[in-house]
Design an enzyme around this catalytic site. Structure first.
Site, mmCIF file in Angstrom:
data_model
loop_
_atom_site.group_PDB
_atom_site.id
_atom_site.type_symbol
_atom_site.label_atom_id
_atom_site.label_comp_id
_atom_site.label_asym_id
_atom_site.label_seq_id
_atom_site.Cartn_x
_atom_site.Cartn_y
_atom_site.Cartn_z
ATOM 1 N N LYS A 69 0.833 -1.203 0.000
ATOM 2 C CA LYS A 69 0.000 0.000 0.000
ATOM 3 C C LYS A 69 0.865 1.249 0.000
ATOM 4 C CE LYS A 69 -3.900 -2.170 2.376
ATOM 5 N NZ LYS A 69 -4.563 -2.437 3.657
ATOM 6 N N GLN A 84 -5.314 -1.566 9.472
ATOM 7 C CA GLN A 84 -5.133 -2.910 8.921
ATOM 8 C C GLN A 84 -5.766 -3.959 9.835
ATOM 9 O OE1 GLN A 84 -3.689 -3.614 5.908
ATOM 10 N NE2 GLN A 84 -4.248 -5.736 6.231
ATOM 11 N N ASP A 113 -11.792 2.312 3.786
ATOM 12 C CA ASP A 113 -12.105 0.886 3.795
ATOM 13 C C ASP A 113 -13.611 0.659 3.638
ATOM 14 O OD1 ASP A 113 -10.416 -1.243 3.674
ATOM 15 O OD2 ASP A 113 -10.156 -1.487 5.827
#
Length: 294
Positions: free
Chosen positions: A54, A98, A121
């Site tokens: 990422k 995460q 997200d």
């Protein structure tokens, strides 16, 4: 018949290039540099690899990348305080924590603390609710990637029969909403569904997101159907090593499907690319700019 392979590497690379072009434009025209903050708690090896990817791709797209690594024993209060600071930071337009988090941390509380405008997200209840209501929202990256891959095969998904196998909040449920927004006719199947092979065999579009290695077999698939395999499972080989496989029995399904994503090299490639899309969109929305052309 051999299925067309839907190459996630090529499609994701093209999407990242489009994002980079739009980032360059908003920098030039509006002095805006989209910024993504990724929070990693603990040292899970798979998560560390994913976070590195990422970081690299965010910088390659011309965005600002902020990494925050916290020890596995960090307190809930410390993690929430960091998110609070990122919520207030004008240089940060996207926040991603995460998952999975170490034991002792409440995932739902952490997600709900993220500013919905920066929730790249797409897991905050505000975004999930807007998506379910057919309104504009930041959608989870993997389902978004599934839609983009499907539309490289079919220009429009309107009127197609789709089945989503798996009802997780991360993939299955939001994917259903995105398909409805595309005017597809959607069935959502799960572990309690009766006669899953027959349900699946009626579908023009099959999305397997259940986490069971090679569960979807050849006789489940309608000839010519498009099969999007979200599963990533590691299984042992005869040589004593391991290999990655999806939720679809690839070799046999590829003989009857019209198009299929491989594992690896399919949906997984799209997830980070769609994270960049969401960060760009969030940055433009926060700055009051029109939605970018990606």
């Amino acid at each position: 018949m051999t299925a067309r392979i839907i190459d996630g590497k090529i499609i994701a690379a093209d999407l990242r290039a489009q994002v980079a072009g739009e980032v360059e434009r908003v920098k030039r025209d509006h002095g805006l540099t989209p910024g993504l903050a990724v929070v990693l708690v603990g040292n899970d090896p798979a998560s560390e690899v994913y976070v590195r990817s990422k970081h690299t791709q965010t910088q390659a797209a011309g965005m600002a990348s902020f990494e925050h690594k916290l020890p596995a024993d960090v307190s809930q209060a410390e993690l929430l305080a960091l998110i609070g600071r990122l919520n207030q930071d004008p240089a940060v337009h996207g926040i991603l924590v995460q998952l999975p988090l170490p034991k002792g941390l409440e995932t739902e509380v952490v997600i709900n603390t993220i500013d919905p405008a920066k929730d790249v997200d797409g897991l905050h209840p505000h975004n999930a609710g807007r998506l379910a209501g057919g309104q504009s929202a930041l959608a989870p990256c993997t389902p978004l990637g599934c839609i983009i891959l499907s539309k490289t095969v079919h220009g429009s998904l309107e009127g197609m029969n789709a089945i989503v196998i798996g009802r997780s909040n991360l993939v299955g449920r939001p994917l259903v909403q995105l398909l409805l927004n595309e005017n597809a006719t959607v069935t959502i199947a799960h572990s309690r569904s009766r006669d899953l092979p027959a349900l699946t065999a009626r579908a023009d579009l099959v999305y397997a997101a259940v986490g069971r290695p090679e569960m979807v077999k050849r006789d489940w698939i309608k000839p010519g159907a498009t099969v999007i395999d979200v599963g990533i499972n590691r299984i042992p080989t005869a040589e004593g090593k391991t290999k990655l496989v999806g939720d679809v029995a690839y070799a046999e399904v590829a003989e009857v499907a019209g198009a299929i994503t491989p594992v690896p090299g399919g949906v997984g490639q799209m997830t980070v690319a769609c994270l960049l899309v969401n960060t760009l969109r969030a940055a433009c929305a926060i700055a009051g700019l029109p939605k970018p052309a990606v």
